[in-house]
Scaffold this motif. Sequence first.
Motif, PDB file in Angstrom:
ATOM      1  N   VAL A   1      -0.905  -5.559  10.270  1.00 54.59           N
ATOM      2  CA  VAL A   1       0.831  -6.426   9.295  1.00 54.59           C
ATOM      3  C   VAL A   1       1.313  -5.011   8.574  1.00 54.59           C
ATOM      4  CG1 VAL A   1       1.371  -7.513   8.104  1.00 54.59           C
ATOM      5  CG2 VAL A   1      -0.364  -8.171   9.225  1.00 54.59           C
ATOM      6  N   HIS A   2       2.601  -4.128   8.506  1.00 57.12           N
ATOM      7  CA  HIS A   2       2.828  -3.271   7.538  1.00 57.12           C
ATOM      8  C   HIS A   2       4.311  -3.371   7.445  1.00 57.12           C
ATOM      9  CE1 HIS A   2       5.690  -2.902  11.465  1.00 57.12           C
ATOM     10  NE2 HIS A   2       4.490  -2.564  12.148  1.00 57.12           N
ATOM     11  N   GLY A   3       5.041  -4.619   7.446  1.00 55.10           N
ATOM     12  CA  GLY A   3       6.338  -5.177   6.994  1.00 55.10           C
ATOM     13  C   GLY A   3       7.254  -4.491   7.506  1.00 55.10           C
ATOM     14  N   ARG A   4       7.980  -4.913   7.283  1.00 51.73           N
ATOM     15  CA  ARG A   4       9.730  -4.293   7.752  1.00 51.73           C
ATOM     16  C   ARG A   4       9.781  -2.928   6.822  1.00 51.73           C
ATOM     17  NH1 ARG A   4      10.643  -9.489   9.681  1.00 51.73           N
ATOM     18  NH2 ARG A   4      12.233  -9.906   7.942  1.00 51.73           N
ATOM     19  N   GLY A   5       9.610  -2.629   5.680  1.00 54.26           N
ATOM     20  CA  GLY A   5      10.082  -1.837   4.883  1.00 54.26           C
ATOM     21  C   GLY A   5      11.573  -2.130   4.785  1.00 54.26           C
ATOM     22  N   GLU A   6      11.886  -2.711   4.357  1.00 56.07           N
ATOM     23  CA  GLU A   6      13.886  -2.682   3.935  1.00 56.07           C
ATOM     24  C   GLU A   6      13.745  -2.171   3.209  1.00 56.07           C
ATOM     25  OE1 GLU A   6      15.606  -6.340   6.909  1.00 56.07           O
ATOM     26  OE2 GLU A   6      14.000  -6.950   5.819  1.00 56.07           O
ATOM     27  N   GLN A   7      13.202  -2.591   2.192  1.00 58.44           N
ATOM     28  CA  GLN A   7      13.189  -2.038  -0.091  1.00 58.44           C
ATOM     29  C   GLN A   7      12.423  -0.703   0.226  1.00 58.44           C
ATOM     30  OE1 GLN A   7      15.381  -3.975  -1.357  1.00 58.44           O
ATOM     31  NE2 GLN A   7      15.658  -5.083   0.247  1.00 58.44           N
ATOM     32  N   SER A   8      11.895  -0.684   0.906  1.00 60.55           N
ATOM     33  CA  SER A   8      11.480   0.544   0.768  1.00 60.55           C
ATOM     34  C   SER A   8      12.541   2.217   0.770  1.00 60.55           C
ATOM     35  CB  SER A   8       9.731   1.306   1.591  1.00 60.55           C
ATOM     36  OG  SER A   8      10.436   1.677   3.012  1.00 60.55           O
ATOM     37  N   ASN A   9      11.841   3.099   0.294  1.00 60.74           N
ATOM     38  CA  ASN A   9      12.662   4.712   0.343  1.00 60.74           C
ATOM     39  C   ASN A   9      11.736   5.763   1.211  1.00 60.74           C
ATOM     40  OD1 ASN A   9      14.532   6.251  -0.126  1.00 60.74           O
ATOM     41  ND2 ASN A   9      14.144   6.505  -2.135  1.00 60.74           N
ATOM     42  N   PRO A  10      11.911   6.314   2.207  1.00 65.66           N
ATOM     43  CA  PRO A  10      13.220   5.457   2.632  1.00 65.66           C
ATOM     44  C   PRO A  10      12.591   4.351   3.467  1.00 65.66           C
ATOM     45  CG  PRO A  10      11.553   7.472   3.967  1.00 65.66           C
ATOM     46  CD  PRO A  10      11.023   7.035   2.537  1.00 65.66           C
ATOM     47  N   PRO A  11      13.893   3.595   4.666  1.00 65.94           N
ATOM     48  CA  PRO A  11      13.668   2.777   4.422  1.00 65.94           C
ATOM     49  C   PRO A  11      12.182   2.454   6.139  1.00 65.94           C
ATOM     50  CG  PRO A  11      15.510   2.577   4.521  1.00 65.94           C
ATOM     51  CD  PRO A  11      15.361   3.383   4.358  1.00 65.94           C
ATOM     52  N   ALA A  12      11.190   1.690   6.169  1.00 70.42           N
ATOM     53  CA  ALA A  12      10.482   1.513   7.197  1.00 70.42           C
ATOM     54  C   ALA A  12       9.152   1.972   6.881  1.00 70.42           C
ATOM     55  CB  ALA A  12      11.079   1.297   8.646  1.00 70.42           C
ATOM     56  N   LYS A  13       9.875   3.081   5.864  1.00 67.61           N
ATOM     57  CA  LYS A  13       7.884   4.074   4.995  1.00 67.61           C
ATOM     58  C   LYS A  13       6.475   3.394   6.263  1.00 67.61           C
ATOM     59  CE  LYS A  13       6.528   7.057   1.604  1.00 67.61           C
ATOM     60  NZ  LYS A  13       7.388   6.668   0.237  1.00 67.61           N
ATOM     61  N   LEU A  14       6.130   2.542   5.233  1.00 73.07           N
ATOM     62  CA  LEU A  14       4.904   2.620   6.267  1.00 73.07           C
ATOM     63  C   LEU A  14       5.122   2.882   8.009  1.00 73.07           C
ATOM     64  CD1 LEU A  14       2.597   0.377   4.337  1.00 73.07           C
ATOM     65  CD2 LEU A  14       2.498   2.595   5.071  1.00 73.07           C
ATOM     66  N   LYS A  15       6.259   1.441   8.376  1.00 74.71           N
ATOM     67  CA  LYS A  15       6.103   1.130  10.033  1.00 74.71           C
ATOM     68  C   LYS A  15       6.638   2.818  10.254  1.00 74.71           C
ATOM     69  CE  LYS A  15       8.582  -1.354  13.330  1.00 74.71           C
ATOM     70  NZ  LYS A  15      10.045  -2.936  12.785  1.00 74.71           N
TER      71      LYS A  15
ATOM     72  N   LYS B   1       1.128  -1.533   0.400  1.00 75.33           N
ATOM     73  CA  LYS B   1      -0.242   0.121   0.099  1.00 75.33           C
ATOM     74  C   LYS B   1       0.796   0.660   0.291  1.00 75.33           C
ATOM     75  CE  LYS B   1      -3.947  -2.623   0.730  1.00 75.33           C
ATOM     76  NZ  LYS B   1      -4.737  -2.855  -0.124  1.00 75.33           N
ATOM     77  N   THR B   2       0.214   2.077  -1.099  1.00 75.36           N
ATOM     78  CA  THR B   2       1.136   3.722  -0.643  1.00 75.36           C
ATOM     79  C   THR B   2       0.990   4.011   0.857  1.00 75.36           C
ATOM     80  OG1 THR B   2      -1.155   4.877  -1.570  1.00 75.36           O
ATOM     81  CG2 THR B   2       0.930   4.421  -2.881  1.00 75.36           C
ATOM     82  N   ALA B   3       1.781   5.131   1.304  1.00 72.19           N
ATOM     83  CA  ALA B   3       1.076   5.896   2.643  1.00 72.19           C
ATOM     84  C   ALA B   3      -0.548   6.276   2.487  1.00 72.19           C
ATOM     85  CB  ALA B   3       2.422   7.438   2.534  1.00 72.19           C
ATOM     86  N   LYS B   4      -0.489   6.687   1.698  1.00 72.26           N
ATOM     87  CA  LYS B   4      -1.847   7.378   0.881  1.00 72.26           C
ATOM     88  C   LYS B   4      -2.899   6.203   0.708  1.00 72.26           C
ATOM     89  CE  LYS B   4      -4.417  10.742  -1.561  1.00 72.26           C
ATOM     90  NZ  LYS B   4      -4.056  12.166  -2.989  1.00 72.26           N
ATOM     91  N   GLU B   5      -3.068   5.100   0.374  1.00 66.54           N
ATOM     92  CA  GLU B   5      -3.437   4.492   0.769  1.00 66.54           C
ATOM     93  C   GLU B   5      -3.888   3.566   2.449  1.00 66.54           C
ATOM     94  OE1 GLU B   5      -3.397   2.035  -3.533  1.00 66.54           O
ATOM     95  OE2 GLU B   5      -2.322   1.808  -2.102  1.00 66.54           O
ATOM     96  N   ALA B   6      -2.749   3.289   3.245  1.00 66.07           N
ATOM     97  CA  ALA B   6      -2.877   3.582   4.389  1.00 66.07           C
ATOM     98  C   ALA B   6      -3.430   4.221   5.540  1.00 66.07           C
ATOM     99  CB  ALA B   6      -0.940   2.776   4.678  1.00 66.07           C
ATOM    100  N   ARG B   7      -3.215   5.478   4.841  1.00 68.31           N
ATOM    101  CA  ARG B   7      -3.752   6.357   6.117  1.00 68.31           C
ATOM    102  C   ARG B   7      -5.190   6.379   5.911  1.00 68.31           C
ATOM    103  NH1 ARG B   7      -6.075  11.268   4.153  1.00 68.31           N
ATOM    104  NH2 ARG B   7      -6.405  12.634   5.983  1.00 68.31           N
TER     105      ARG B   7
END
Length: 191
Positions: free
Chosen positions: A126-140, A99-105
């Motif tokens: 369940v947000h995931g760890r976000g190891e591959q996101s930019n920036p890391p752990a964005k949704l978390k 999910k994008t941050a906007k969708e997650a919101r």
Amino acid sequence: MSNDDFSFFLQEMQDVSPLKTRPKADIRKTAEKTPGQQQRREAAQQELHDPNFLSLENPVRVKPHDMLVWKRDGVQEGVFKKLRLGKYPVDARLDLHLKTAKEARLEVFQFINDCRRFDLRTILLVHGRGEQSNPPAKLKSYVFTWLPQFEEVLAFHSAQREHGGNGAVYVLLRKSEEKKQENRERHLRRR
């Protein structure tokens, strides 16, 4: 002024035309709105009527393997320990992967409100760890920032390994008045 003078004046001014006055500022409204104007207007109107108070700006940054821990004052240590150990049954689950941050919101806001409406007490995000996101752990980071903003959220803690570990969080919600009354009655019968 004599009539001769006035006639002479009119005769001299016969070929003179009056100066046209121009407005100092252009006050005519443009008929068409540019796409940018329309988009800004819609965003402003949506902001005024949007009950979702969660912000997409400046989340508290956490790392992919950080443990998320938070509780309100007044939450008993025993209750928090039981939550931390995953001893409460999970009443509902929301998966925010991909999910994008906007969708997650939008989804987090709706999910928490739905859970409160149905008197659910313990939920799993369940947000995931976000190891591959930019920036890391964005949704978390967003989840960590958003959850304390809900009055309904009493506490949260990163989940046990079988429920997603550091990529998920247990959330304890406030009891409704009806549930509190049921609890009081149950405890009175025991005496």
